[in-house]
Motif scaffolding. Structure first.
Motif, PDB file in Angstrom:
ATOM      1  N   GLN A 174      -8.434   5.866   8.251  1.00 14.94           N
ATOM      2  CA  GLN A 174      -7.614   5.804   9.469  1.00 14.94           C
ATOM      3  C   GLN A 174      -6.333   5.010   9.190  1.00 14.94           C
ATOM      4  OE1 GLN A 174     -10.133   4.400  12.726  1.00 14.94           O
ATOM      5  NE2 GLN A 174     -11.778   5.690  11.978  1.00 14.94           N
ATOM      6  N   LEU A 175      -6.494   3.865   8.470  1.00 14.15           N
ATOM      7  CA  LEU A 175      -5.326   3.023   8.171  1.00 14.15           C
ATOM      8  C   LEU A 175      -4.399   3.708   7.175  1.00 14.15           C
ATOM      9  CD1 LEU A 175      -7.089  -0.432   7.650  1.00 14.15           C
ATOM     10  CD2 LEU A 175      -5.598   0.222   9.540  1.00 14.15           C
ATOM     11  N   LEU A 176      -5.016   4.235   6.125  1.00 15.95           N
ATOM     12  CA  LEU A 176      -4.216   4.803   5.041  1.00 15.95           C
ATOM     13  C   LEU A 176      -3.512   6.087   5.479  1.00 15.95           C
ATOM     14  CD1 LEU A 176      -3.535   4.176   2.145  1.00 15.95           C
ATOM     15  CD2 LEU A 176      -5.566   5.408   1.402  1.00 15.95           C
ATOM     16  N   TYR A 177      -4.195   6.890   6.300  1.00 20.17           N
ATOM     17  CA  TYR A 177      -3.567   8.144   6.710  1.00 20.17           C
ATOM     18  C   TYR A 177      -2.333   7.869   7.589  1.00 20.17           C
ATOM     19  CZ  TYR A 177      -2.756  12.968   7.632  1.00 20.17           C
ATOM     20  OH  TYR A 177      -2.157  14.195   7.672  1.00 20.17           O
ATOM     21  N   MET A 223       0.839  -1.203   0.000  1.00 18.43           N
ATOM     22  CA  MET A 223       0.000   0.000   0.000  1.00 18.43           C
ATOM     23  C   MET A 223       0.877   1.258   0.000  1.00 18.43           C
ATOM     24  SD  MET A 223      -3.129   0.102  -0.354  1.00 18.43           S
ATOM     25  CE  MET A 223      -4.321   1.379  -0.473  1.00 18.43           C
ATOM     26  N   ALA A 224       2.014   1.171   0.701  1.00 19.77           N
ATOM     27  CA  ALA A 224       2.917   2.328   0.718  1.00 19.77           C
ATOM     28  C   ALA A 224       3.493   2.559  -0.675  1.00 19.77           C
ATOM     29  CB  ALA A 224       4.042   2.095   1.726  1.00 19.77           C
ATOM     30  N   SER A 261      -9.499  12.568  -1.408  1.00 15.98           N
ATOM     31  CA  SER A 261     -10.305  11.374  -1.105  1.00 15.98           C
ATOM     32  C   SER A 261     -10.375  11.166   0.401  1.00 15.98           C
ATOM     33  CB  SER A 261      -9.762  10.140  -1.816  1.00 15.98           C
ATOM     34  OG  SER A 261      -8.418   9.965  -1.492  1.00 15.98           O
ATOM     35  N   SER A 262      -9.292  11.499   1.110  1.00 18.87           N
ATOM     36  CA  SER A 262      -9.290  11.339   2.564  1.00 18.87           C
ATOM     37  C   SER A 262     -10.301  12.299   3.211  1.00 18.87           C
ATOM     38  CB  SER A 262      -7.870  11.619   3.091  1.00 18.87           C
ATOM     39  OG  SER A 262      -7.867  11.874   4.463  1.00 18.87           O
ATOM     40  N   ILE A 263     -10.205  13.573   2.867  1.00 19.47           N
ATOM     41  CA  ILE A 263     -11.097  14.573   3.487  1.00 19.47           C
ATOM     42  C   ILE A 263     -12.544  14.334   3.039  1.00 19.47           C
ATOM     43  CG2 ILE A 263     -11.692  17.051   3.544  1.00 19.47           C
ATOM     44  CD1 ILE A 263      -8.695  17.657   3.512  1.00 19.47           C
ATOM     45  N   MET A 264     -12.739  14.137   1.738  1.00 18.30           N
ATOM     46  CA  MET A 264     -14.111  14.061   1.220  1.00 18.30           C
ATOM     47  C   MET A 264     -14.803  12.751   1.576  1.00 18.30           C
ATOM     48  SD  MET A 264     -14.660  17.000   0.231  1.00 18.30           S
ATOM     49  CE  MET A 264     -16.294  16.833  -0.489  1.00 18.30           C
ATOM     50  N   SER A 265     -14.056  11.666   1.722  1.00 16.86           N
ATOM     51  CA  SER A 265     -14.728  10.405   2.094  1.00 16.86           C
ATOM     52  C   SER A 265     -15.367  10.571   3.472  1.00 16.86           C
ATOM     53  CB  SER A 265     -13.751   9.227   2.076  1.00 16.86           C
ATOM     54  OG  SER A 265     -12.692   9.457   2.966  1.00 16.86           O
ATOM     55  N   LYS A 266     -14.663  11.269   4.382  1.00 16.52           N
ATOM     56  CA  LYS A 266     -15.202  11.450   5.744  1.00 16.52           C
ATOM     57  C   LYS A 266     -16.420  12.373   5.733  1.00 16.52           C
ATOM     58  CE  LYS A 266     -10.928  12.225   6.936  1.00 16.52           C
ATOM     59  NZ  LYS A 266      -9.649  12.573   7.510  1.00 16.52           N
ATOM     60  N   LYS A 267     -16.396  13.346   4.851  1.00 13.82           N
ATOM     61  CA  LYS A 267     -17.550  14.269   4.759  1.00 13.82           C
ATOM     62  C   LYS A 267     -18.725  13.594   4.053  1.00 13.82           C
ATOM     63  CE  LYS A 267     -16.423  16.598   7.194  1.00 13.82           C
ATOM     64  NZ  LYS A 267     -17.193  17.106   8.326  1.00 13.82           N
ATOM     65  N   ARG A 277       0.383   6.825   5.289  1.00  6.84           N
ATOM     66  CA  ARG A 277       0.901   7.959   4.513  1.00  6.84           C
ATOM     67  C   ARG A 277       1.782   8.848   5.379  1.00  6.84           C
ATOM     68  NH1 ARG A 277      -4.285  10.740   3.002  1.00  6.84           N
ATOM     69  NH2 ARG A 277      -2.932  12.334   2.116  1.00  6.84           N
ATOM     70  N   ASP A 278       1.341   9.022   6.618  1.00 11.42           N
ATOM     71  CA  ASP A 278       2.091   9.862   7.551  1.00 11.42           C
ATOM     72  C   ASP A 278       3.498   9.298   7.767  1.00 11.42           C
ATOM     73  OD1 ASP A 278       1.964  12.136   9.044  1.00 11.42           O
ATOM     74  OD2 ASP A 278       1.409  11.088  10.896  1.00 11.42           O
ATOM     75  N   ALA A 279       3.603   7.974   7.795  1.00 12.04           N
ATOM     76  CA  ALA A 279       4.892   7.331   8.084  1.00 12.04           C
ATOM     77  C   ALA A 279       5.721   7.102   6.833  1.00 12.04           C
ATOM     78  CB  ALA A 279       4.631   5.995   8.791  1.00 12.04           C
ATOM     79  N   THR A 280       5.162   7.376   5.645  1.00 13.68           N
ATOM     80  CA  THR A 280       5.910   7.070   4.423  1.00 13.68           C
ATOM     81  C   THR A 280       6.047   8.287   3.503  1.00 13.68           C
ATOM     82  OG1 THR A 280       3.851   6.276   3.374  1.00 13.68           O
ATOM     83  CG2 THR A 280       5.263   4.615   4.412  1.00 13.68           C
ATOM     84  N   ALA A 281       5.870   9.473   4.069  1.00 12.26           N
ATOM     85  CA  ALA A 281       6.021  10.726   3.301  1.00 12.26           C
ATOM     86  C   ALA A 281       5.123  10.739   2.068  1.00 12.26           C
ATOM     87  CB  ALA A 281       7.482  10.949   2.911  1.00 12.26           C
TER      88      ALA A 281
END
Ligand code: URA
Length: 438
Positions: free
Chosen positions: A162-165, A38-39, A182-188, A168-172
């Motif tokens: 939650q998993l993907l963020y 995934m990374a 997609s992260s922001i809008m999926s939650k909205k 992403r945070d740990a892999t720049a």
């Protein structure tokens, strides 16, 4: 379908199908696809980007990874408001009641603060008795009763994010517009409001540092909304300086109360009236924005906005007494007034530095697990454009932390720029207007 081939295709810049994207998201959430694949995929997206069709497929797959919140039981048209995060951003506390006072419903799931930006739930929890954990039936019932509710998301809202963020945070791989959108809008979009008003912050204290980046994000966000049958509107606002004068938790609730009474700082008041106008316009396109704005100003002037706020907060358990007498909010043990080192006009109040200082005083958290101090914070006695004489207060710091105050005072002074010249009105934070709602 072989995961490695999908990664390879993306790395080569080919467009993926919705089935391939859903294979990745489902596989990752179920544990079949490991972090390293995934990374690698996320990094391929950072380099190659995604078409809008791919971004839509990714957003849909992320939404499908968990529960969606149906709002069919809410009797009025619904609108959500989201800010991409800033310093001193207590907007929800004011725009929610404003829009509600005009008869629309505001069912909102909100987050906690992390790093230099604050979170609405933390601010609300500084009100004695306020409950942010509502089960769905109570959430809906509260909206039907008082027009709005703000609660924490259930554990199963977009678990893929939650998993993907975290990955992403740990892999720049955070900085990629399709991944961010997609992260922001999926939650909205997982919460099925009729419309969504986005306050996209831009500047040194914001996630988006440049106007171009914020514009690109906004285009994708609006398009995703329209592809999913939802009205989305973006307003671009500056986050070079904190919004309003208060940074913290209870101190921001107090400023929100002042604003609902019509006594808020001009920059914050302007942003709230603009955002609330947009929220209502999205649901009532036949009315002019000027007329909506007039009705909102009236709701502040005649006390309806504040009454709506009290009804909402008390419906979620918050103390009416404290709202009606904000002097009753618990106070920090230490109050440190920082005087101006020179006379002049304040030119800048750096948002990032002030957000970090508020965190050092206890108002924010560096890690998700950290407790916050609701009484800690900063009050900006002077904002950009305002005159100050040497020795007059520039800001007041509130904390319960021990240690010499000189370290905080020095940081506060570093965050201020004072220069020569004439005073000017506090600049409006609105950068790209709030274009008329289509
Ligand atoms: N905020 C989010 O929720 N997601 C991102 O990807 C970036 C900022």
């Amino acid at each position: 379908m072989r995961t490695v081939e999908i990664i390879d295709q993306k790395r080569n810049g080919q467009e993926l199908t919705p089935e391939q994207i859903s294979h990745l998201i489902e596989g990752y959430c179920s544990g079949r696809i490991p972090d390293y694949q995934m990374a690698a995929f996320a990094m391929a997206v950072v380099w190659q980007g995604m078409t809008i069709a791919e971004t839509e497929a990714l957003t849909r797959s992320m939404i499908a990874s968990g529960d969606t919140v149906s709002l069919k039981e809410i009797s009025k048209p619904t609108v959500d408001k989201h800010s991409t995060g800033g310093v001193g951003d207590k907007t929800t506390l004011v725009v929610g009641p404003l829009a509600t006072a005009l008869g629309v419903a505001v069912p909102k799931l909100s987050g906690r603060g992390l790093g230099h930006t604050g979170g609405t739930l933390d601010k609300l929890e500084s009100i004695p008795g306020f409950r942010t954990r509502l089960e769905l039936p109570e959430f809906i019932a509260t909206v039907n009763k008082v027009g709005m509710a703000v609660a924490s998301p259930t554990a199963n809202l977009v678990p893929a994010d939650q998993l993907l963020y975290a990955l992403r945070d740990a892999t720049a791989t955070v900085r990629s517009l399709p991944l961010i959108a997609s992260s922001i809008m999926s939650k909205k979009l997982a919460v099925e409001t009729d419309a969504i008003s986005l306050d996209v912050k831009v500047g040194e204290g914001a996630f988006f540092r440049t106007l171009d980046e914020a514009r690109e994000f906004s285009k994708i966000a609006v398009e995703l909304g329209s592809r999913m049958g939802r009205k989305v509107h973006c307003m671009l606002t500056s986050m070079d300086s904190p919004l309003g004068r208060a940074i913290g938790n209870s101190i921001e609730v107090k400023e929100a109360i002042d604003t609902l009474h019509g006594n808020g700082p001009s920059d914050f008041t302007e942003l709230c009236l603009s955002a609330a106008t947009t929220m209502v316009s999205l649901l009532r396109p036949a009315e002019t924005e000027a007329s909506i704005r007039e009705q909102l100003e009236k709701a502040v002037g005649n006390g309806t906005a504040f009454t709506t706020f009290v009804n909402w907060i008390t419906a979620q358990g918050g103390s009416r007494e404290v709202l009606e007498n904000p002097g009753l909010f618990e106070k920090a043990g230490r109050k440190i007034t920082v005087p101006a080192p020179a006379s002049g006009v304040v030119q800048k109040t750096h948002a990032l530095a002030l957000g970090n200082l508020a965190m050092a005083l206890g108002a924010g958290r560096e890690t998700k697990e950290q407790e916050i101090d609701h009484t800690a914070g900063i009050y900006l006695e002077r904002k950009p454009g305002e005159k100050v004489q040497k020795g007059e207060p520039l800001a007041t710091l509130y904390t319960n932390r021990e240690g010499p105050s000189s370290q905080w005072e020095a940081r506060l002074l570093d965050a201020f720029e004072i220069g020569p010249g004439e005073p000017y009105p506090i600049p409006s934070p609105i950068l790209e207007g709030s274009p008329p709602v289509a």
